[in-house]
Write a protein that holds these residues in place. Structure first.
Motif, PDB file in Angstrom:
ATOM      1  N   SER A 267     -31.666 -48.038  45.683  1.00 20.05           N
ATOM      2  CA  SER A 267     -31.736 -46.628  45.309  1.00 20.05           C
ATOM      3  C   SER A 267     -30.412 -46.169  44.684  1.00 20.05           C
ATOM      4  CB  SER A 267     -32.128 -45.839  46.540  1.00 20.05           C
ATOM      5  OG  SER A 267     -31.479 -44.652  46.602  1.00 20.05           O
ATOM      6  N   GLU A 268     -29.275 -46.667  45.230  1.00 21.83           N
ATOM      7  CA  GLU A 268     -27.982 -46.296  44.643  1.00 21.83           C
ATOM      8  C   GLU A 268     -27.803 -46.899  43.260  1.00 21.83           C
ATOM      9  OE1 GLU A 268     -25.792 -44.105  45.848  1.00 21.83           O
ATOM     10  OE2 GLU A 268     -27.252 -43.752  47.451  1.00 21.83           O
ATOM     11  N   LYS A 271     -29.889 -45.029  40.800  1.00 20.77           N
ATOM     12  CA  LYS A 271     -29.320 -43.710  40.521  1.00 20.77           C
ATOM     13  C   LYS A 271     -28.239 -43.812  39.450  1.00 20.77           C
ATOM     14  CE  LYS A 271     -29.781 -41.208  44.722  1.00 20.77           C
ATOM     15  NZ  LYS A 271     -29.105 -41.055  46.011  1.00 20.77           N
ATOM     16  N   TRP A 272     -27.556 -44.969  39.447  1.00 24.69           N
ATOM     17  CA  TRP A 272     -26.461 -45.144  38.512  1.00 24.69           C
ATOM     18  C   TRP A 272     -26.959 -45.705  37.183  1.00 24.69           C
ATOM     19  CZ3 TRP A 272     -25.088 -50.188  36.975  1.00 24.69           C
ATOM     20  CH2 TRP A 272     -23.921 -50.281  36.205  1.00 24.69           C
ATOM     21  N   PRO A 275     -29.907 -43.255  34.463  1.00 20.93           N
ATOM     22  CA  PRO A 275     -29.411 -42.282  33.478  1.00 20.93           C
ATOM     23  C   PRO A 275     -28.811 -42.955  32.247  1.00 20.93           C
ATOM     24  CG  PRO A 275     -28.713 -41.687  35.668  1.00 20.93           C
ATOM     25  CD  PRO A 275     -29.309 -43.049  35.772  1.00 20.93           C
ATOM     26  N   GLU A 284     -36.722 -37.581  40.686  1.00 24.75           N
ATOM     27  CA  GLU A 284     -36.734 -38.798  41.508  1.00 24.75           C
ATOM     28  C   GLU A 284     -37.492 -39.922  40.822  1.00 24.75           C
ATOM     29  OE1 GLU A 284     -38.569 -37.886  45.254  1.00 24.75           O
ATOM     30  OE2 GLU A 284     -38.163 -35.781  44.923  1.00 24.75           O
ATOM     31  N   TYR A 285     -37.145 -40.204  39.565  1.00 25.04           N
ATOM     32  CA  TYR A 285     -37.879 -41.236  38.827  1.00 25.04           C
ATOM     33  C   TYR A 285     -37.770 -42.603  39.494  1.00 25.04           C
ATOM     34  CZ  TYR A 285     -33.152 -40.618  37.409  1.00 25.04           C
ATOM     35  OH  TYR A 285     -31.822 -40.388  37.471  1.00 25.04           O
ATOM     36  N   GLN A 286     -36.719 -42.837  40.314  1.00 27.83           N
ATOM     37  CA  GLN A 286     -36.561 -44.180  40.880  1.00 27.83           C
ATOM     38  C   GLN A 286     -37.722 -44.559  41.795  1.00 27.83           C
ATOM     39  OE1 GLN A 286     -34.464 -41.690  41.547  1.00 27.83           O
ATOM     40  NE2 GLN A 286     -33.736 -41.694  43.624  1.00 27.83           N
TER      41      GLN A 286
END
Lengths: 328, 293
Positions: A267-268, A271-272, A275, A284-286
């Motif tokens: 998830s981290e 998040k990086w 984008p 919350e596309y992940q």
């Protein structure tokens, strides 16, 4: 050899706060520890007793809100509030457990899901008590006498000490009469009952234990972020707990840590990464990736990843039968 | 105490909402009885259909074409989901299959978020003109369309079940899957068809409510869940039960929100679900089977 490796690994892990100076990485390890507490409990319920809960985030939330409300509104001591954060979810689980655990499979899944949503609605709507959607601030730091947990590295040790305790407890439970009874229920509830196991009592105990651990984690979480709002305790969190438990592997001690670690790390990273790849994406596309991973794991490795490298043939066979066995 | 026309207004709103729940419950019950799977991604089909129709309409296509294209696309997604996610795990336990459909639901929701973003999308009402006045209460003309959809769907389903070979095969599968298989009915093909049909039904429901509620990427979760509640309330092995359960839930929600508090509107459904599961898990119209639930 194996224990030596474990000791070295443990020492390196304990030394982490000394050379990881970034609070970001430390906070990730703390979050992993907190989630591990919840998922160990869920692992007992799912992997040992063969029951499912899609409402585990509710117990996590009850623990968190118990700490928040008792310390800020009623000025309880921080340690007694943490005890309450463990006891309250356990009591709730004991009350709803008996009728709920009579249900099987899909019905149990739906009932726990509904319970989770109900509790989440209460967090949002019970404004006088919970502060509504905007939540509550000003939760004090956890303090044992003079030892105040106000820094990330102190929290790191606190959380992982708790995880270690839970590890030992789960290991002993697995070897005890109750643990064996739970596994018997997982394989066949009818056969377990025929062998004189009080199946509804054992299932209830597993449920209460999982709620107790989720409440502990919720209380610790509240002390860590010192702020609470309903959003981390919704349905998606319950699903994430199930995801972590399933990915890591059910019925093992290490499965939950592995599952939590993988999901949090992924998830981290996402998040990086996202984008940079899709600059226009927002929200919350992940979750797309979590969904796909969940599907792939359930299709190709329903026994979870921690069953992969150890005792390959028998473990894989036994593990694969695990979720299936609950079907019949 | 609210006035009489206010109560009447609640009644009409409740029936409209209930019609939508009934449609979703219908698709769920159908899939469940054919495949034994509780499809947690059903709500996502609703959202997908509605959003696709919105995009096509914005692109300038005629409304009727938008409807059929969106239904087709969603039906295809349903079929794709079955082949890619359900069929490879066909021997897994019901619990594993639920977890898989949750995975599908999460993926589709994320995909919808990537494609359509967080903004709500809209469609114009199917017919122009203000609401009709019925005994002092306003009835949205779109509500009539939604009732129409329910009637057509139920009639179509009934005709299919009673008049066609495939309908007979489905009924055989519902009664006893193993026996149906022994008679040469292919359950995997039926499962494929069930997912295509539930994709189409979900999309139709989504398109019909969009003029009233707007379409967002996350509308599916709650709608799907309400569909479950309706299905369980009516009796999960009963098509008539799905319809009764849907309308009952719609009425309970609207009256609960109107008379008690709107914040607890979603909680009403959850309380109903828990109560039904605990007291009468076979549902109002459900058959009492020997198997415990």
């Amino acid at each position: 050899m194996k224990s030596a490796l474990a000791v070295i690994f443990g020492l390196v892990f304990l030394a982490l706060p000394f050379f990881v100076k970034s609070n970001y990485f430390l906070s990730i390890f703390i979050v992993i520890g907190i989630y591990t507490l919840v998922v160990e409990g869920l692992g007992i319920l799912m992997g040992y007793a063969g029951q499912v809960s899609f409402g585990q985030a509710a117990f996590f939330g009850i623990g968190g809100y118990a700490v928040a409300i008792l310390t800020t509104r009623f000025h309880w001591g921080t340690v007694t509030a943490l005890v309450a954060a463990m006891v309250l979810p356990a009591v709730v689980a004991a009350l709803i457990g008996r009728p709920t655990l009579k249900l099987r499979e899909v019905y149990l899944a739906l009932a726990t899901l509904a319970f989770g949503l109900l509790v989440h609605t209460f967090f949002n709507e019970g404004r006088e008590l919970t502060g509504g959607p905007s939540g509550m601030t000003g939760i004090p730091y956890l303090a044992f006498g003079d030892l105040v947990f106000n820094r990330d590295f102190k929290f790191f040790y606190l959380v992982w000490a708790l995880v270690l305790l839970v590890f030992l407890g789960v290991r002993n439970l697995g070897r005890s009469r109750v643990g064996r009874a739970m596994r018997a229920i997982r394989e066949s509830e009818l056969a377990a009952e025929a062998n004189g196991i009080d199946t509804s009592l054992i299932k209830l105990q597993a449920f209460i234990f999982s709620a107790f651990l989720a409440g502990l984690a919720g209380g610790v979480y509240a002390y860590y972020v010192t702020f609470i709002s309903p959003s981390p305790f919704g349905f998606h969190m319950s699903i994430q707990f199930v995801l972590m438990a399933v990915i890591g592997g059910l019925g093992t001690i290490w499965g939950p840590v592995l599952g939590v670690g993988l999901v949090v790390a992924l998830s981290e990273v996402l998040k990086w990464l996202i984008p940079k790849l899709l600059p226009s994406a927002g929200g919350e596309y992940q979750i797309v990736f979590f969904g796909i991973i969940l599907i792939l794991v359930m299709i190709f490795k329903p026994e979870g990843l921690s069953h992969g490298w150890r005792r390959k043939a028998p473990a894989a066979e036994e593990g694969a039968g695990r979720l299936k066995a609950t079907a019949t | 105490m609210p006035s009489l026309d206010q109560l009447l207004q609640y009644l009409f709103s409740g029936l409209t909402l209930g019609a939508i729940y009934a449609l979703i419950a219908l698709a769920l019950v159908m899939t469940y009885n054919i495949t034994g799977i509780l499809n947690m991604a059903q709500g996502e089909f609703v959202a997908l259909g509605a959003l696709t129709a919105c995009s096509l309409y914005t692109a300038g296509l005629p409304a009727l074409l938008c409807f059929f294209l969106a239904v087709l696309v969603t039906a295809a997604v349903g079929g794709l989901v079955e082949r890619l996610a359900i069929n490879p795990a066909r021997d897994a336990s019901p619990l594993s299959l639920i977890i898989i459909t949750i995975g599908v639901s999460i993926s589709l929701r994320g995909l919808a978020l990537l494609i359509w973003g967080t903004d709500p999308h809209s469609l114009p009402a199917f017919t122009r003109g203000g609401p009709l006045q019925v005994l002092g209460a306003a009835v949205n003309t779109q509500s009539l369309w939604i009732f129409g959809l329910v009637v057509v769907t139920v009639a179509g389903l009934f005709a299919f079940m009673e008049r066609t070979y495939w309908g007979k095969a489905v009924r055989a599968c519902v009664v006893n899957r193993t026996a149906a298989r022994l008679m040469g009915i292919n359950p995997y093909l039926l499962s494929f068809l069930a997912f295509i049909a539930s994709g189409a039904m979900g999309a139709a429901a989504g398109i019909f409510i969009t003029p009233v509620t707007l379409a967002t990427y996350d509308m599916g979760f709650m709608l799907g869940l309400k569909g479950f509640v309706a299905a369980v309330l009516g009796g999960i092995n009963n098509i008539g039960g799905a319809i009764v359960g849907g309308f009952l839930l719609g009425l309970l929600e609207i009256f609960g929100a109107g008379l008690v508090s709107s914040g607890f509107k979603d909680a009403v459904a959850m309380i109903v679900l828990i109560a039904v599961l605990l007291v009468r898990p076979e549902g109002i119209l459900g058959m009492v089977t020997g198997r415990k639930v």
